[in-house]
Scaffold this motif. Structure first.
Motif, PDB file in Angstrom:
ATOM      1  N   ILE A  23     -13.730  11.109  28.449  1.00 29.49           N
ATOM      2  CA  ILE A  23     -14.709  10.632  27.475  1.00 29.49           C
ATOM      3  C   ILE A  23     -15.975  10.254  28.235  1.00 29.49           C
ATOM      4  CG2 ILE A  23     -15.237   8.903  25.727  1.00 29.49           C
ATOM      5  CD1 ILE A  23     -12.236   8.517  25.303  1.00 29.49           C
ATOM      6  N   ASP A  24     -17.098  10.742  27.747  1.00 29.34           N
ATOM      7  CA  ASP A  24     -18.372  10.389  28.375  1.00 29.34           C
ATOM      8  C   ASP A  24     -18.591   8.882  28.330  1.00 29.34           C
ATOM      9  OD1 ASP A  24     -19.084  13.003  28.982  1.00 29.34           O
ATOM     10  OD2 ASP A  24     -20.204  13.277  27.116  1.00 29.34           O
ATOM     11  N   ASN A  25     -19.109   8.378  29.410  1.00 34.75           N
ATOM     12  CA  ASN A  25     -19.374   6.943  29.521  1.00 34.75           C
ATOM     13  C   ASN A  25     -20.201   6.442  28.338  1.00 34.75           C
ATOM     14  OD1 ASN A  25     -19.627   4.363  30.477  1.00 34.75           O
ATOM     15  ND2 ASN A  25     -20.825   4.893  32.274  1.00 34.75           N
ATOM     16  N   SER A  26     -21.173   7.231  27.912  1.00 37.78           N
ATOM     17  CA  SER A  26     -22.056   6.810  26.816  1.00 37.78           C
ATOM     18  C   SER A  26     -21.339   6.758  25.465  1.00 37.78           C
ATOM     19  CB  SER A  26     -23.265   7.745  26.725  1.00 37.78           C
ATOM     20  OG  SER A  26     -22.833   9.070  26.463  1.00 37.78           O
ATOM     21  N   ASP A  27     -20.194   7.435  25.345  1.00 35.69           N
ATOM     22  CA  ASP A  27     -19.423   7.426  24.100  1.00 35.69           C
ATOM     23  C   ASP A  27     -18.437   6.263  24.011  1.00 35.69           C
ATOM     24  OD1 ASP A  27     -20.670   9.653  23.047  1.00 35.69           O
ATOM     25  OD2 ASP A  27     -19.171  11.051  23.833  1.00 35.69           O
ATOM     26  N   VAL A  28     -18.215   5.566  25.122  1.00 30.91           N
ATOM     27  CA  VAL A  28     -17.250   4.465  25.137  1.00 30.91           C
ATOM     28  C   VAL A  28     -17.950   3.181  24.697  1.00 30.91           C
ATOM     29  CG1 VAL A  28     -15.698   3.074  26.562  1.00 30.91           C
ATOM     30  CG2 VAL A  28     -15.852   5.546  26.932  1.00 30.91           C
ATOM     31  N   ASP A  29     -17.547   2.689  23.533  1.00 29.96           N
ATOM     32  CA  ASP A  29     -18.100   1.429  23.028  1.00 29.96           C
ATOM     33  C   ASP A  29     -17.390   0.226  23.635  1.00 29.96           C
ATOM     34  OD1 ASP A  29     -19.818   2.879  21.446  1.00 29.96           O
ATOM     35  OD2 ASP A  29     -18.752   2.496  19.570  1.00 29.96           O
ATOM     36  N   ASP A  30     -16.091   0.392  23.881  1.00 33.30           N
ATOM     37  CA  ASP A  30     -15.312  -0.718  24.426  1.00 33.30           C
ATOM     38  C   ASP A  30     -14.152  -0.157  25.235  1.00 33.30           C
ATOM     39  OD1 ASP A  30     -14.409  -3.297  24.939  1.00 33.30           O
ATOM     40  OD2 ASP A  30     -13.422  -3.513  23.005  1.00 33.30           O
ATOM     41  N   LEU A  31     -13.941  -0.710  26.403  1.00 29.92           N
ATOM     42  CA  LEU A  31     -12.817  -0.336  27.255  1.00 29.92           C
ATOM     43  C   LEU A  31     -12.234  -1.613  27.842  1.00 29.92           C
ATOM     44  CD1 LEU A  31     -11.019   1.631  28.866  1.00 29.92           C
ATOM     45  CD2 LEU A  31     -12.827   1.677  30.603  1.00 29.92           C
ATOM     46  N   ASP A  32     -10.946  -1.767  27.668  1.00 27.41           N
ATOM     47  CA  ASP A  32     -10.262  -2.929  28.230  1.00 27.41           C
ATOM     48  C   ASP A  32      -9.039  -2.429  28.983  1.00 27.41           C
ATOM     49  OD1 ASP A  32      -9.592  -5.597  28.770  1.00 27.41           O
ATOM     50  OD2 ASP A  32      -8.310  -5.694  27.008  1.00 27.41           O
ATOM     51  N   VAL A  33      -9.034  -2.646  30.274  1.00 28.34           N
ATOM     52  CA  VAL A  33      -7.899  -2.303  31.122  1.00 28.34           C
ATOM     53  C   VAL A  33      -7.349  -3.611  31.671  1.00 28.34           C
ATOM     54  CG1 VAL A  33      -7.110  -1.072  33.171  1.00 28.34           C
ATOM     55  CG2 VAL A  33      -8.913  -0.078  31.744  1.00 28.34           C
ATOM     56  N   THR A  34      -6.131  -3.937  31.272  1.00 28.27           N
ATOM     57  CA  THR A  34      -5.489  -5.157  31.728  1.00 28.27           C
ATOM     58  C   THR A  34      -4.301  -4.784  32.592  1.00 28.27           C
ATOM     59  OG1 THR A  34      -6.123  -6.257  29.669  1.00 28.27           O
ATOM     60  CG2 THR A  34      -4.420  -7.316  30.993  1.00 28.27           C
ATOM     61  N   VAL A  35      -4.318  -5.264  33.821  1.00 27.47           N
ATOM     62  CA  VAL A  35      -3.248  -4.961  34.761  1.00 27.47           C
ATOM     63  C   VAL A  35      -2.736  -6.272  35.345  1.00 27.47           C
ATOM     64  CG1 VAL A  35      -2.596  -3.763  36.879  1.00 27.47           C
ATOM     65  CG2 VAL A  35      -4.343  -2.773  35.385  1.00 27.47           C
ATOM     66  N   THR A  36      -1.429  -6.437  35.301  1.00 23.23           N
ATOM     67  CA  THR A  36      -0.812  -7.578  35.981  1.00 23.23           C
ATOM     68  C   THR A  36       0.309  -7.051  36.853  1.00 23.23           C
ATOM     69  OG1 THR A  36       0.725  -8.006  34.153  1.00 23.23           O
ATOM     70  CG2 THR A  36      -1.340  -9.236  34.157  1.00 23.23           C
ATOM     71  N   PHE A  37       0.504  -7.728  37.969  1.00 23.95           N
ATOM     72  CA  PHE A  37       1.577  -7.380  38.891  1.00 23.95           C
ATOM     73  C   PHE A  37       2.140  -8.685  39.421  1.00 23.95           C
ATOM     74  CE2 PHE A  37       3.198  -6.054  43.129  1.00 23.95           C
ATOM     75  CZ  PHE A  37       4.141  -5.131  42.683  1.00 23.95           C
ATOM     76  N   GLU A  38       3.276  -9.071  38.853  1.00 24.56           N
ATOM     77  CA  GLU A  38       3.905 -10.322  39.246  1.00 24.56           C
ATOM     78  C   GLU A  38       5.389 -10.095  39.468  1.00 24.56           C
ATOM     79  OE1 GLU A  38       3.091 -13.290  36.321  1.00 24.56           O
ATOM     80  OE2 GLU A  38       0.934 -12.994  36.430  1.00 24.56           O
ATOM     81  N   ASP A  39       5.895 -10.635  40.559  1.00 22.98           N
ATOM     82  CA  ASP A  39       7.319 -10.526  40.890  1.00 22.98           C
ATOM     83  C   ASP A  39       7.805  -9.075  40.880  1.00 22.98           C
ATOM     84  OD1 ASP A  39       7.499 -13.334  41.088  1.00 22.98           O
ATOM     85  OD2 ASP A  39       7.830 -13.502  38.928  1.00 22.98           O
ATOM     86  N   GLY A  40       6.938  -8.172  41.334  1.00 23.41           N
ATOM     87  CA  GLY A  40       7.313  -6.766  41.423  1.00 23.41           C
ATOM     88  C   GLY A  40       7.273  -6.017  40.111  1.00 23.41           C
ATOM     89  N   VAL A  41       6.748  -6.634  39.066  1.00 19.56           N
ATOM     90  CA  VAL A  41       6.680  -5.992  37.754  1.00 19.56           C
ATOM     91  C   VAL A  41       5.224  -5.666  37.430  1.00 19.56           C
ATOM     92  CG1 VAL A  41       7.130  -6.257  35.288  1.00 19.56           C
ATOM     93  CG2 VAL A  41       8.728  -7.213  36.957  1.00 19.56           C
ATOM     94  N   LEU A  42       4.974  -4.387  37.176  1.00 15.77           N
ATOM     95  CA  LEU A  42       3.634  -3.920  36.843  1.00 15.77           C
ATOM     96  C   LEU A  42       3.518  -3.781  35.332  1.00 15.77           C
ATOM     97  CD1 LEU A  42       0.892  -2.693  37.829  1.00 15.77           C
ATOM     98  CD2 LEU A  42       2.023  -0.462  37.655  1.00 15.77           C
ATOM     99  N   GLU A  43       2.466  -4.366  34.781  1.00 13.08           N
ATOM    100  CA  GLU A  43       2.167  -4.195  33.363  1.00 13.08           C
ATOM    101  C   GLU A  43       0.741  -3.676  33.244  1.00 13.08           C
ATOM    102  OE1 GLU A  43       3.049  -7.377  30.701  1.00 13.08           O
ATOM    103  OE2 GLU A  43       4.835  -7.967  31.841  1.00 13.08           O
ATOM    104  N   VAL A  44       0.608  -2.604  32.468  1.00 11.98           N
ATOM    105  CA  VAL A  44      -0.702  -1.983  32.281  1.00 11.98           C
ATOM    106  C   VAL A  44      -0.940  -1.805  30.789  1.00 11.98           C
ATOM    107  CG1 VAL A  44      -2.143   0.028  32.754  1.00 11.98           C
ATOM    108  CG2 VAL A  44      -0.459  -0.706  34.451  1.00 11.98           C
ATOM    109  N   ASP A  45      -2.085  -2.275  30.335  1.00  7.38           N
ATOM    110  CA  ASP A  45      -2.477  -2.100  28.940  1.00  7.38           C
ATOM    111  C   ASP A  45      -3.901  -1.569  28.933  1.00  7.38           C
ATOM    112  OD1 ASP A  45      -2.194  -2.305  26.106  1.00  7.38           O
ATOM    113  OD2 ASP A  45      -3.444  -4.110  26.176  1.00  7.38           O
ATOM    114  N   VAL A  46      -4.092  -0.466  28.206  1.00  6.14           N
ATOM    115  CA  VAL A  46      -5.412   0.146  28.147  1.00  6.14           C
ATOM    116  C   VAL A  46      -5.820   0.279  26.679  1.00  6.14           C
ATOM    117  CG1 VAL A  46      -6.811   2.168  28.724  1.00  6.14           C
ATOM    118  CG2 VAL A  46      -4.966   1.448  30.262  1.00  6.14           C
ATOM    119  N   TYR A  47      -7.014  -0.194  26.373  1.00  4.49           N
ATOM    120  CA  TYR A  47      -7.587  -0.060  25.036  1.00  4.49           C
ATOM    121  C   TYR A  47      -8.917   0.663  25.177  1.00  4.49           C
ATOM    122  CZ  TYR A  47     -10.198  -1.238  20.844  1.00  4.49           C
ATOM    123  OH  TYR A  47     -10.962  -1.167  19.712  1.00  4.49           O
TER     124      TYR A  47
END
Length: 78
Positions: A23-47
């Motif tokens: 997706i072209d940068n200019s077309d992205v109105d909102d991007l949220d990338v949430t990454v956590t890494f605790e106790d060996g557990v990776l969680e990734v959420d992308v909006y």
């Protein structure tokens, strides 16, 4: 062994790379990338909110999250 910060940074960068490769940068109105890494557990959420883009936002977000996990796997294997 990568640090927690390296893991989070690697995952976030990989997710953003996928989003902006589809997706072209200019077309992205909102991007949220949430990454956590605790106790060996990776969680990734992308909006992604890009209503003017022709790409399927949900598919791009899912693919970005998968790429983030893959990048972290590669980081631990390397």
């Amino acid at each position: 062994m990568p640090t927690d910060d390296e893991v989070v940074r690697t995952a976030a960068e990989a997710a953003e790379d996928v989003v902006f490769s589809r997706i072209d940068n200019s077309d992205v109105d909102d991007l949220d990338v949430t990454v956590t890494f605790e106790d060996g557990v990776l969680e990734v959420d992308v909006y992604v909110h890009a209503p003017d883009a022709s790409a399927d936002e949900g598919r791009v977000a899912d693919d970005a999250a998968l790429a983030a996990r893959g990048a972290v796997d590669d980081l631990f294997e390397g």
